[in-house]
Design a protein around this motif. Structure first.
Motif, short mmCIF file in Angstrom:
data_model
loop_
_atom_site.label_atom_id
_atom_site.label_comp_id
_atom_site.label_asym_id
_atom_site.label_seq_id
_atom_site.Cartn_x
_atom_site.Cartn_y
_atom_site.Cartn_z
N ASN A 233 -3.50 7.32 -6.19
CA ASN A 233 -2.95 6.25 -5.20
C ASN A 233 -3.87 5.71 -4.06
O ASN A 233 -3.84 4.56 -3.95
N ILE A 234 -4.77 6.44 -3.60
CA ILE A 234 -5.67 5.93 -2.59
C ILE A 234 -6.61 5.02 -3.31
O ILE A 234 -7.10 3.78 -2.58
N SER A 235 -7.05 5.23 -4.28
CA SER A 235 -8.03 4.55 -5.13
C SER A 235 -7.32 3.00 -5.39
O SER A 235 -7.93 1.88 -5.35
N ALA A 236 -5.86 3.13 -5.58
CA ALA A 236 -5.20 1.78 -5.96
C ALA A 236 -5.04 0.82 -4.43
O ALA A 236 -5.21 0.06 -4.65
N LEU A 237 -4.51 1.91 -3.56
CA LEU A 237 -4.66 1.14 -2.03
C LEU A 237 -5.80 0.51 -1.64
O LEU A 237 -5.93 -0.62 -1.18
#
Ligand SMILES: Cc1ncc(COP(=O)(O)O)c(C=O)c1O
Ligand SMILES: [Zn+2]
Length: 404
Positions: A233-237
């Motif tokens: 998720n943080i990679s996506a953000l």
């Protein structure tokens, strides 16, 4: 898929989009979708999210009948916690209102659309619970078969929901990271697509949360805090923020803060020690069960991305997580799982240490609904007992209630 390529997030090696590749055949790191941004209008028309998604998603035309209404979740302004903390411009992105109660749903839709584009009608996932629920629900929507490999820490509430959607579930002993790699190995030559936490096409759906935050705020926040487990998720953000920094010609990305529980903090430990790779965390133990990921598959990538964007990884103690969870429910009307409350616990520490100042506009991403994991929460009042009373006692209870 003419306008995109699939490349390694570390060595940049291109991979064909016609195959099932999810990790680099040369170095093993996760692959990422990249677009040719030259044709995208600048500044990006953020007021028209639909148009933005057409430009920056692999599947622009998502058939209405496959969607369950994911995304476009509320961005709610804090009424009390922000003032108490001395940062009145505090906001919560409430992901628990997604169709299966967590942030996973936007990415699950694009992940399963990826399976569809490859002609596959069987999907699977490795999960601490939320992902399993999400993939099971969307598989049912698509009419696909679904196999969920749940970790032993997955709470009952989530397993029951996965079963309700009609998926096949197995509970597997051992480390989430090992299970993740085993699942990819097993599916490699079979007609099965693993829609795991950091699948490149899932990441594309999940990144939409960042567009939503900026479109809803109508300005850039100074900081965004998000819980971290696999690192998907943080990679996506960060991917979306970097795309927007380019397309909106905005010079300063917000401070991105990834939060892990101290009882399972492999990425934060590596970040603090200045290491480039994540070491396996021994004997995890935390109330934030959805964040138990001792060897996170996107851990190394998170270290690269967070350093590139000037963000940070922090960790928080269980007692602070539970206090933040209570505060959110008691003072804001927001009932979230402990994993999501890590962001508010971390915010306290960052404000205390002066890393986030009082004029900052801050967004905490509250990733999942509180009903999804009841195991960490004592019944009210906090001694764990609810009074059982006779109907005759009610008048005095009501009148006492009104005078206290
Ligand atoms: C509620 C919740 N928050 C945060 C996360 C962390 O997301 P990721 O695994 O993409 O890092 C998870 C993962 O399952 C989750 O269920
Ligand atoms: Zn590579």
């Amino acid at each position: 898929m003419g306008n995109l390529v699939l490349t390694c997030s570390l060595c940049g090696r291109p991979h064909p989009t016609s195959g099932k590749h999810q990790r680099c055949v040369a170095c093993g790191e996760p692959l990422a979708v990249k677009y040719d941004l030259r044709g995208v209008p600048r500044p990006l028309p953020l007021h028209n999210l639909h148009e933005v998604l057409n430009l920056l998603l692999p599947f622009p035309e998502i058939p209405d009948d496959l969607s369950l209404g994911e995304g476009r979740t509320p961005l709610v302004r804090s009424r009390t916690l922000g003032h108490r903390l001395g940062i009145p411009d505090l906001w919560f992105k409430v992901e628990g209102v997604n169709p299966t109660g967590s942030f996973k749903d936007r990415g699950t839709l694009t992940g399963i659309l990826r399976a569809k584009s490859l002609g596959l009608v069987r999907v699977g996932t490795v999960s601490t619970g939320n992902m399993g629920m999400s993939v099971a629900a969307y598989a049912s929507r698509f009419g696909y078969k679904c196999l969920v490999m749940a970790s032993v820490t997955a709470p009952e509430e989530k397993l029951i929901s996965i079963a309700a959607y009609g998926a096949e579930i197995v509970r597997v002993m051992g480390d989430y990271g090992d299970l993740y790699f085993e699942s990819l190995r097993l599916a490699k030559d079979l007609p099965l697509y693993m829609v795991n936490a950091d699948d490149p096409f899932r990441i594309e759906g999940q990144k939409v949360i960042a567009y939503e935050i900026i479109a809803q705020l109508r300005r850039w926040p100074d900081a965004i805090l998000v819980p971290v487990s696999s690192g998907g998720n943080i990679s996506a953000l960060i991917k979306a923020i970097e795309e927007m920094v380019t397309l909106l010609e905005h010079p300063h990305p917000p401070l991105i803060v990834g939060v892990q529980p101290r009882g399972c903090n492999p990425i934060t430990s590596a970040f603090k020690a200045g290491r480039e790779t994540v070491a396996r965390f021994d004997r995890p133990s935390t109330v934030a069960k959805a964040l138990v990921n001792p060897s996170p598959p996107s851990g190394n990538r998170v270290l690269r991305l967070i350093r590139r964007i000037g963000g940070m990884m922090v960790d928080v103690e269980d007692e602070d997580i539970l206090k933040a969870q209570r505060d959110l429910a008691h003072s804001e009307g927001l009932w979230v799982q402990p994993d999501s409350a890590t962001t508010v616990a971390a915010l306290h520490a960052l404000v205390r240490s002066g890393l986030i100042g009082d004029s900052a506009c801050v967004v905490c991403v509250l990733t999942g609904h509180g009903l999804k994991d009841l195991t960490a929460v004592p019944l009210p009042p906090s001694n764990g007992k609810i009074r059982e009373v006779d109907p005759h006692d009610l008048p005095s209870i009501v009148s006492e209630f009104c005078t206290s």
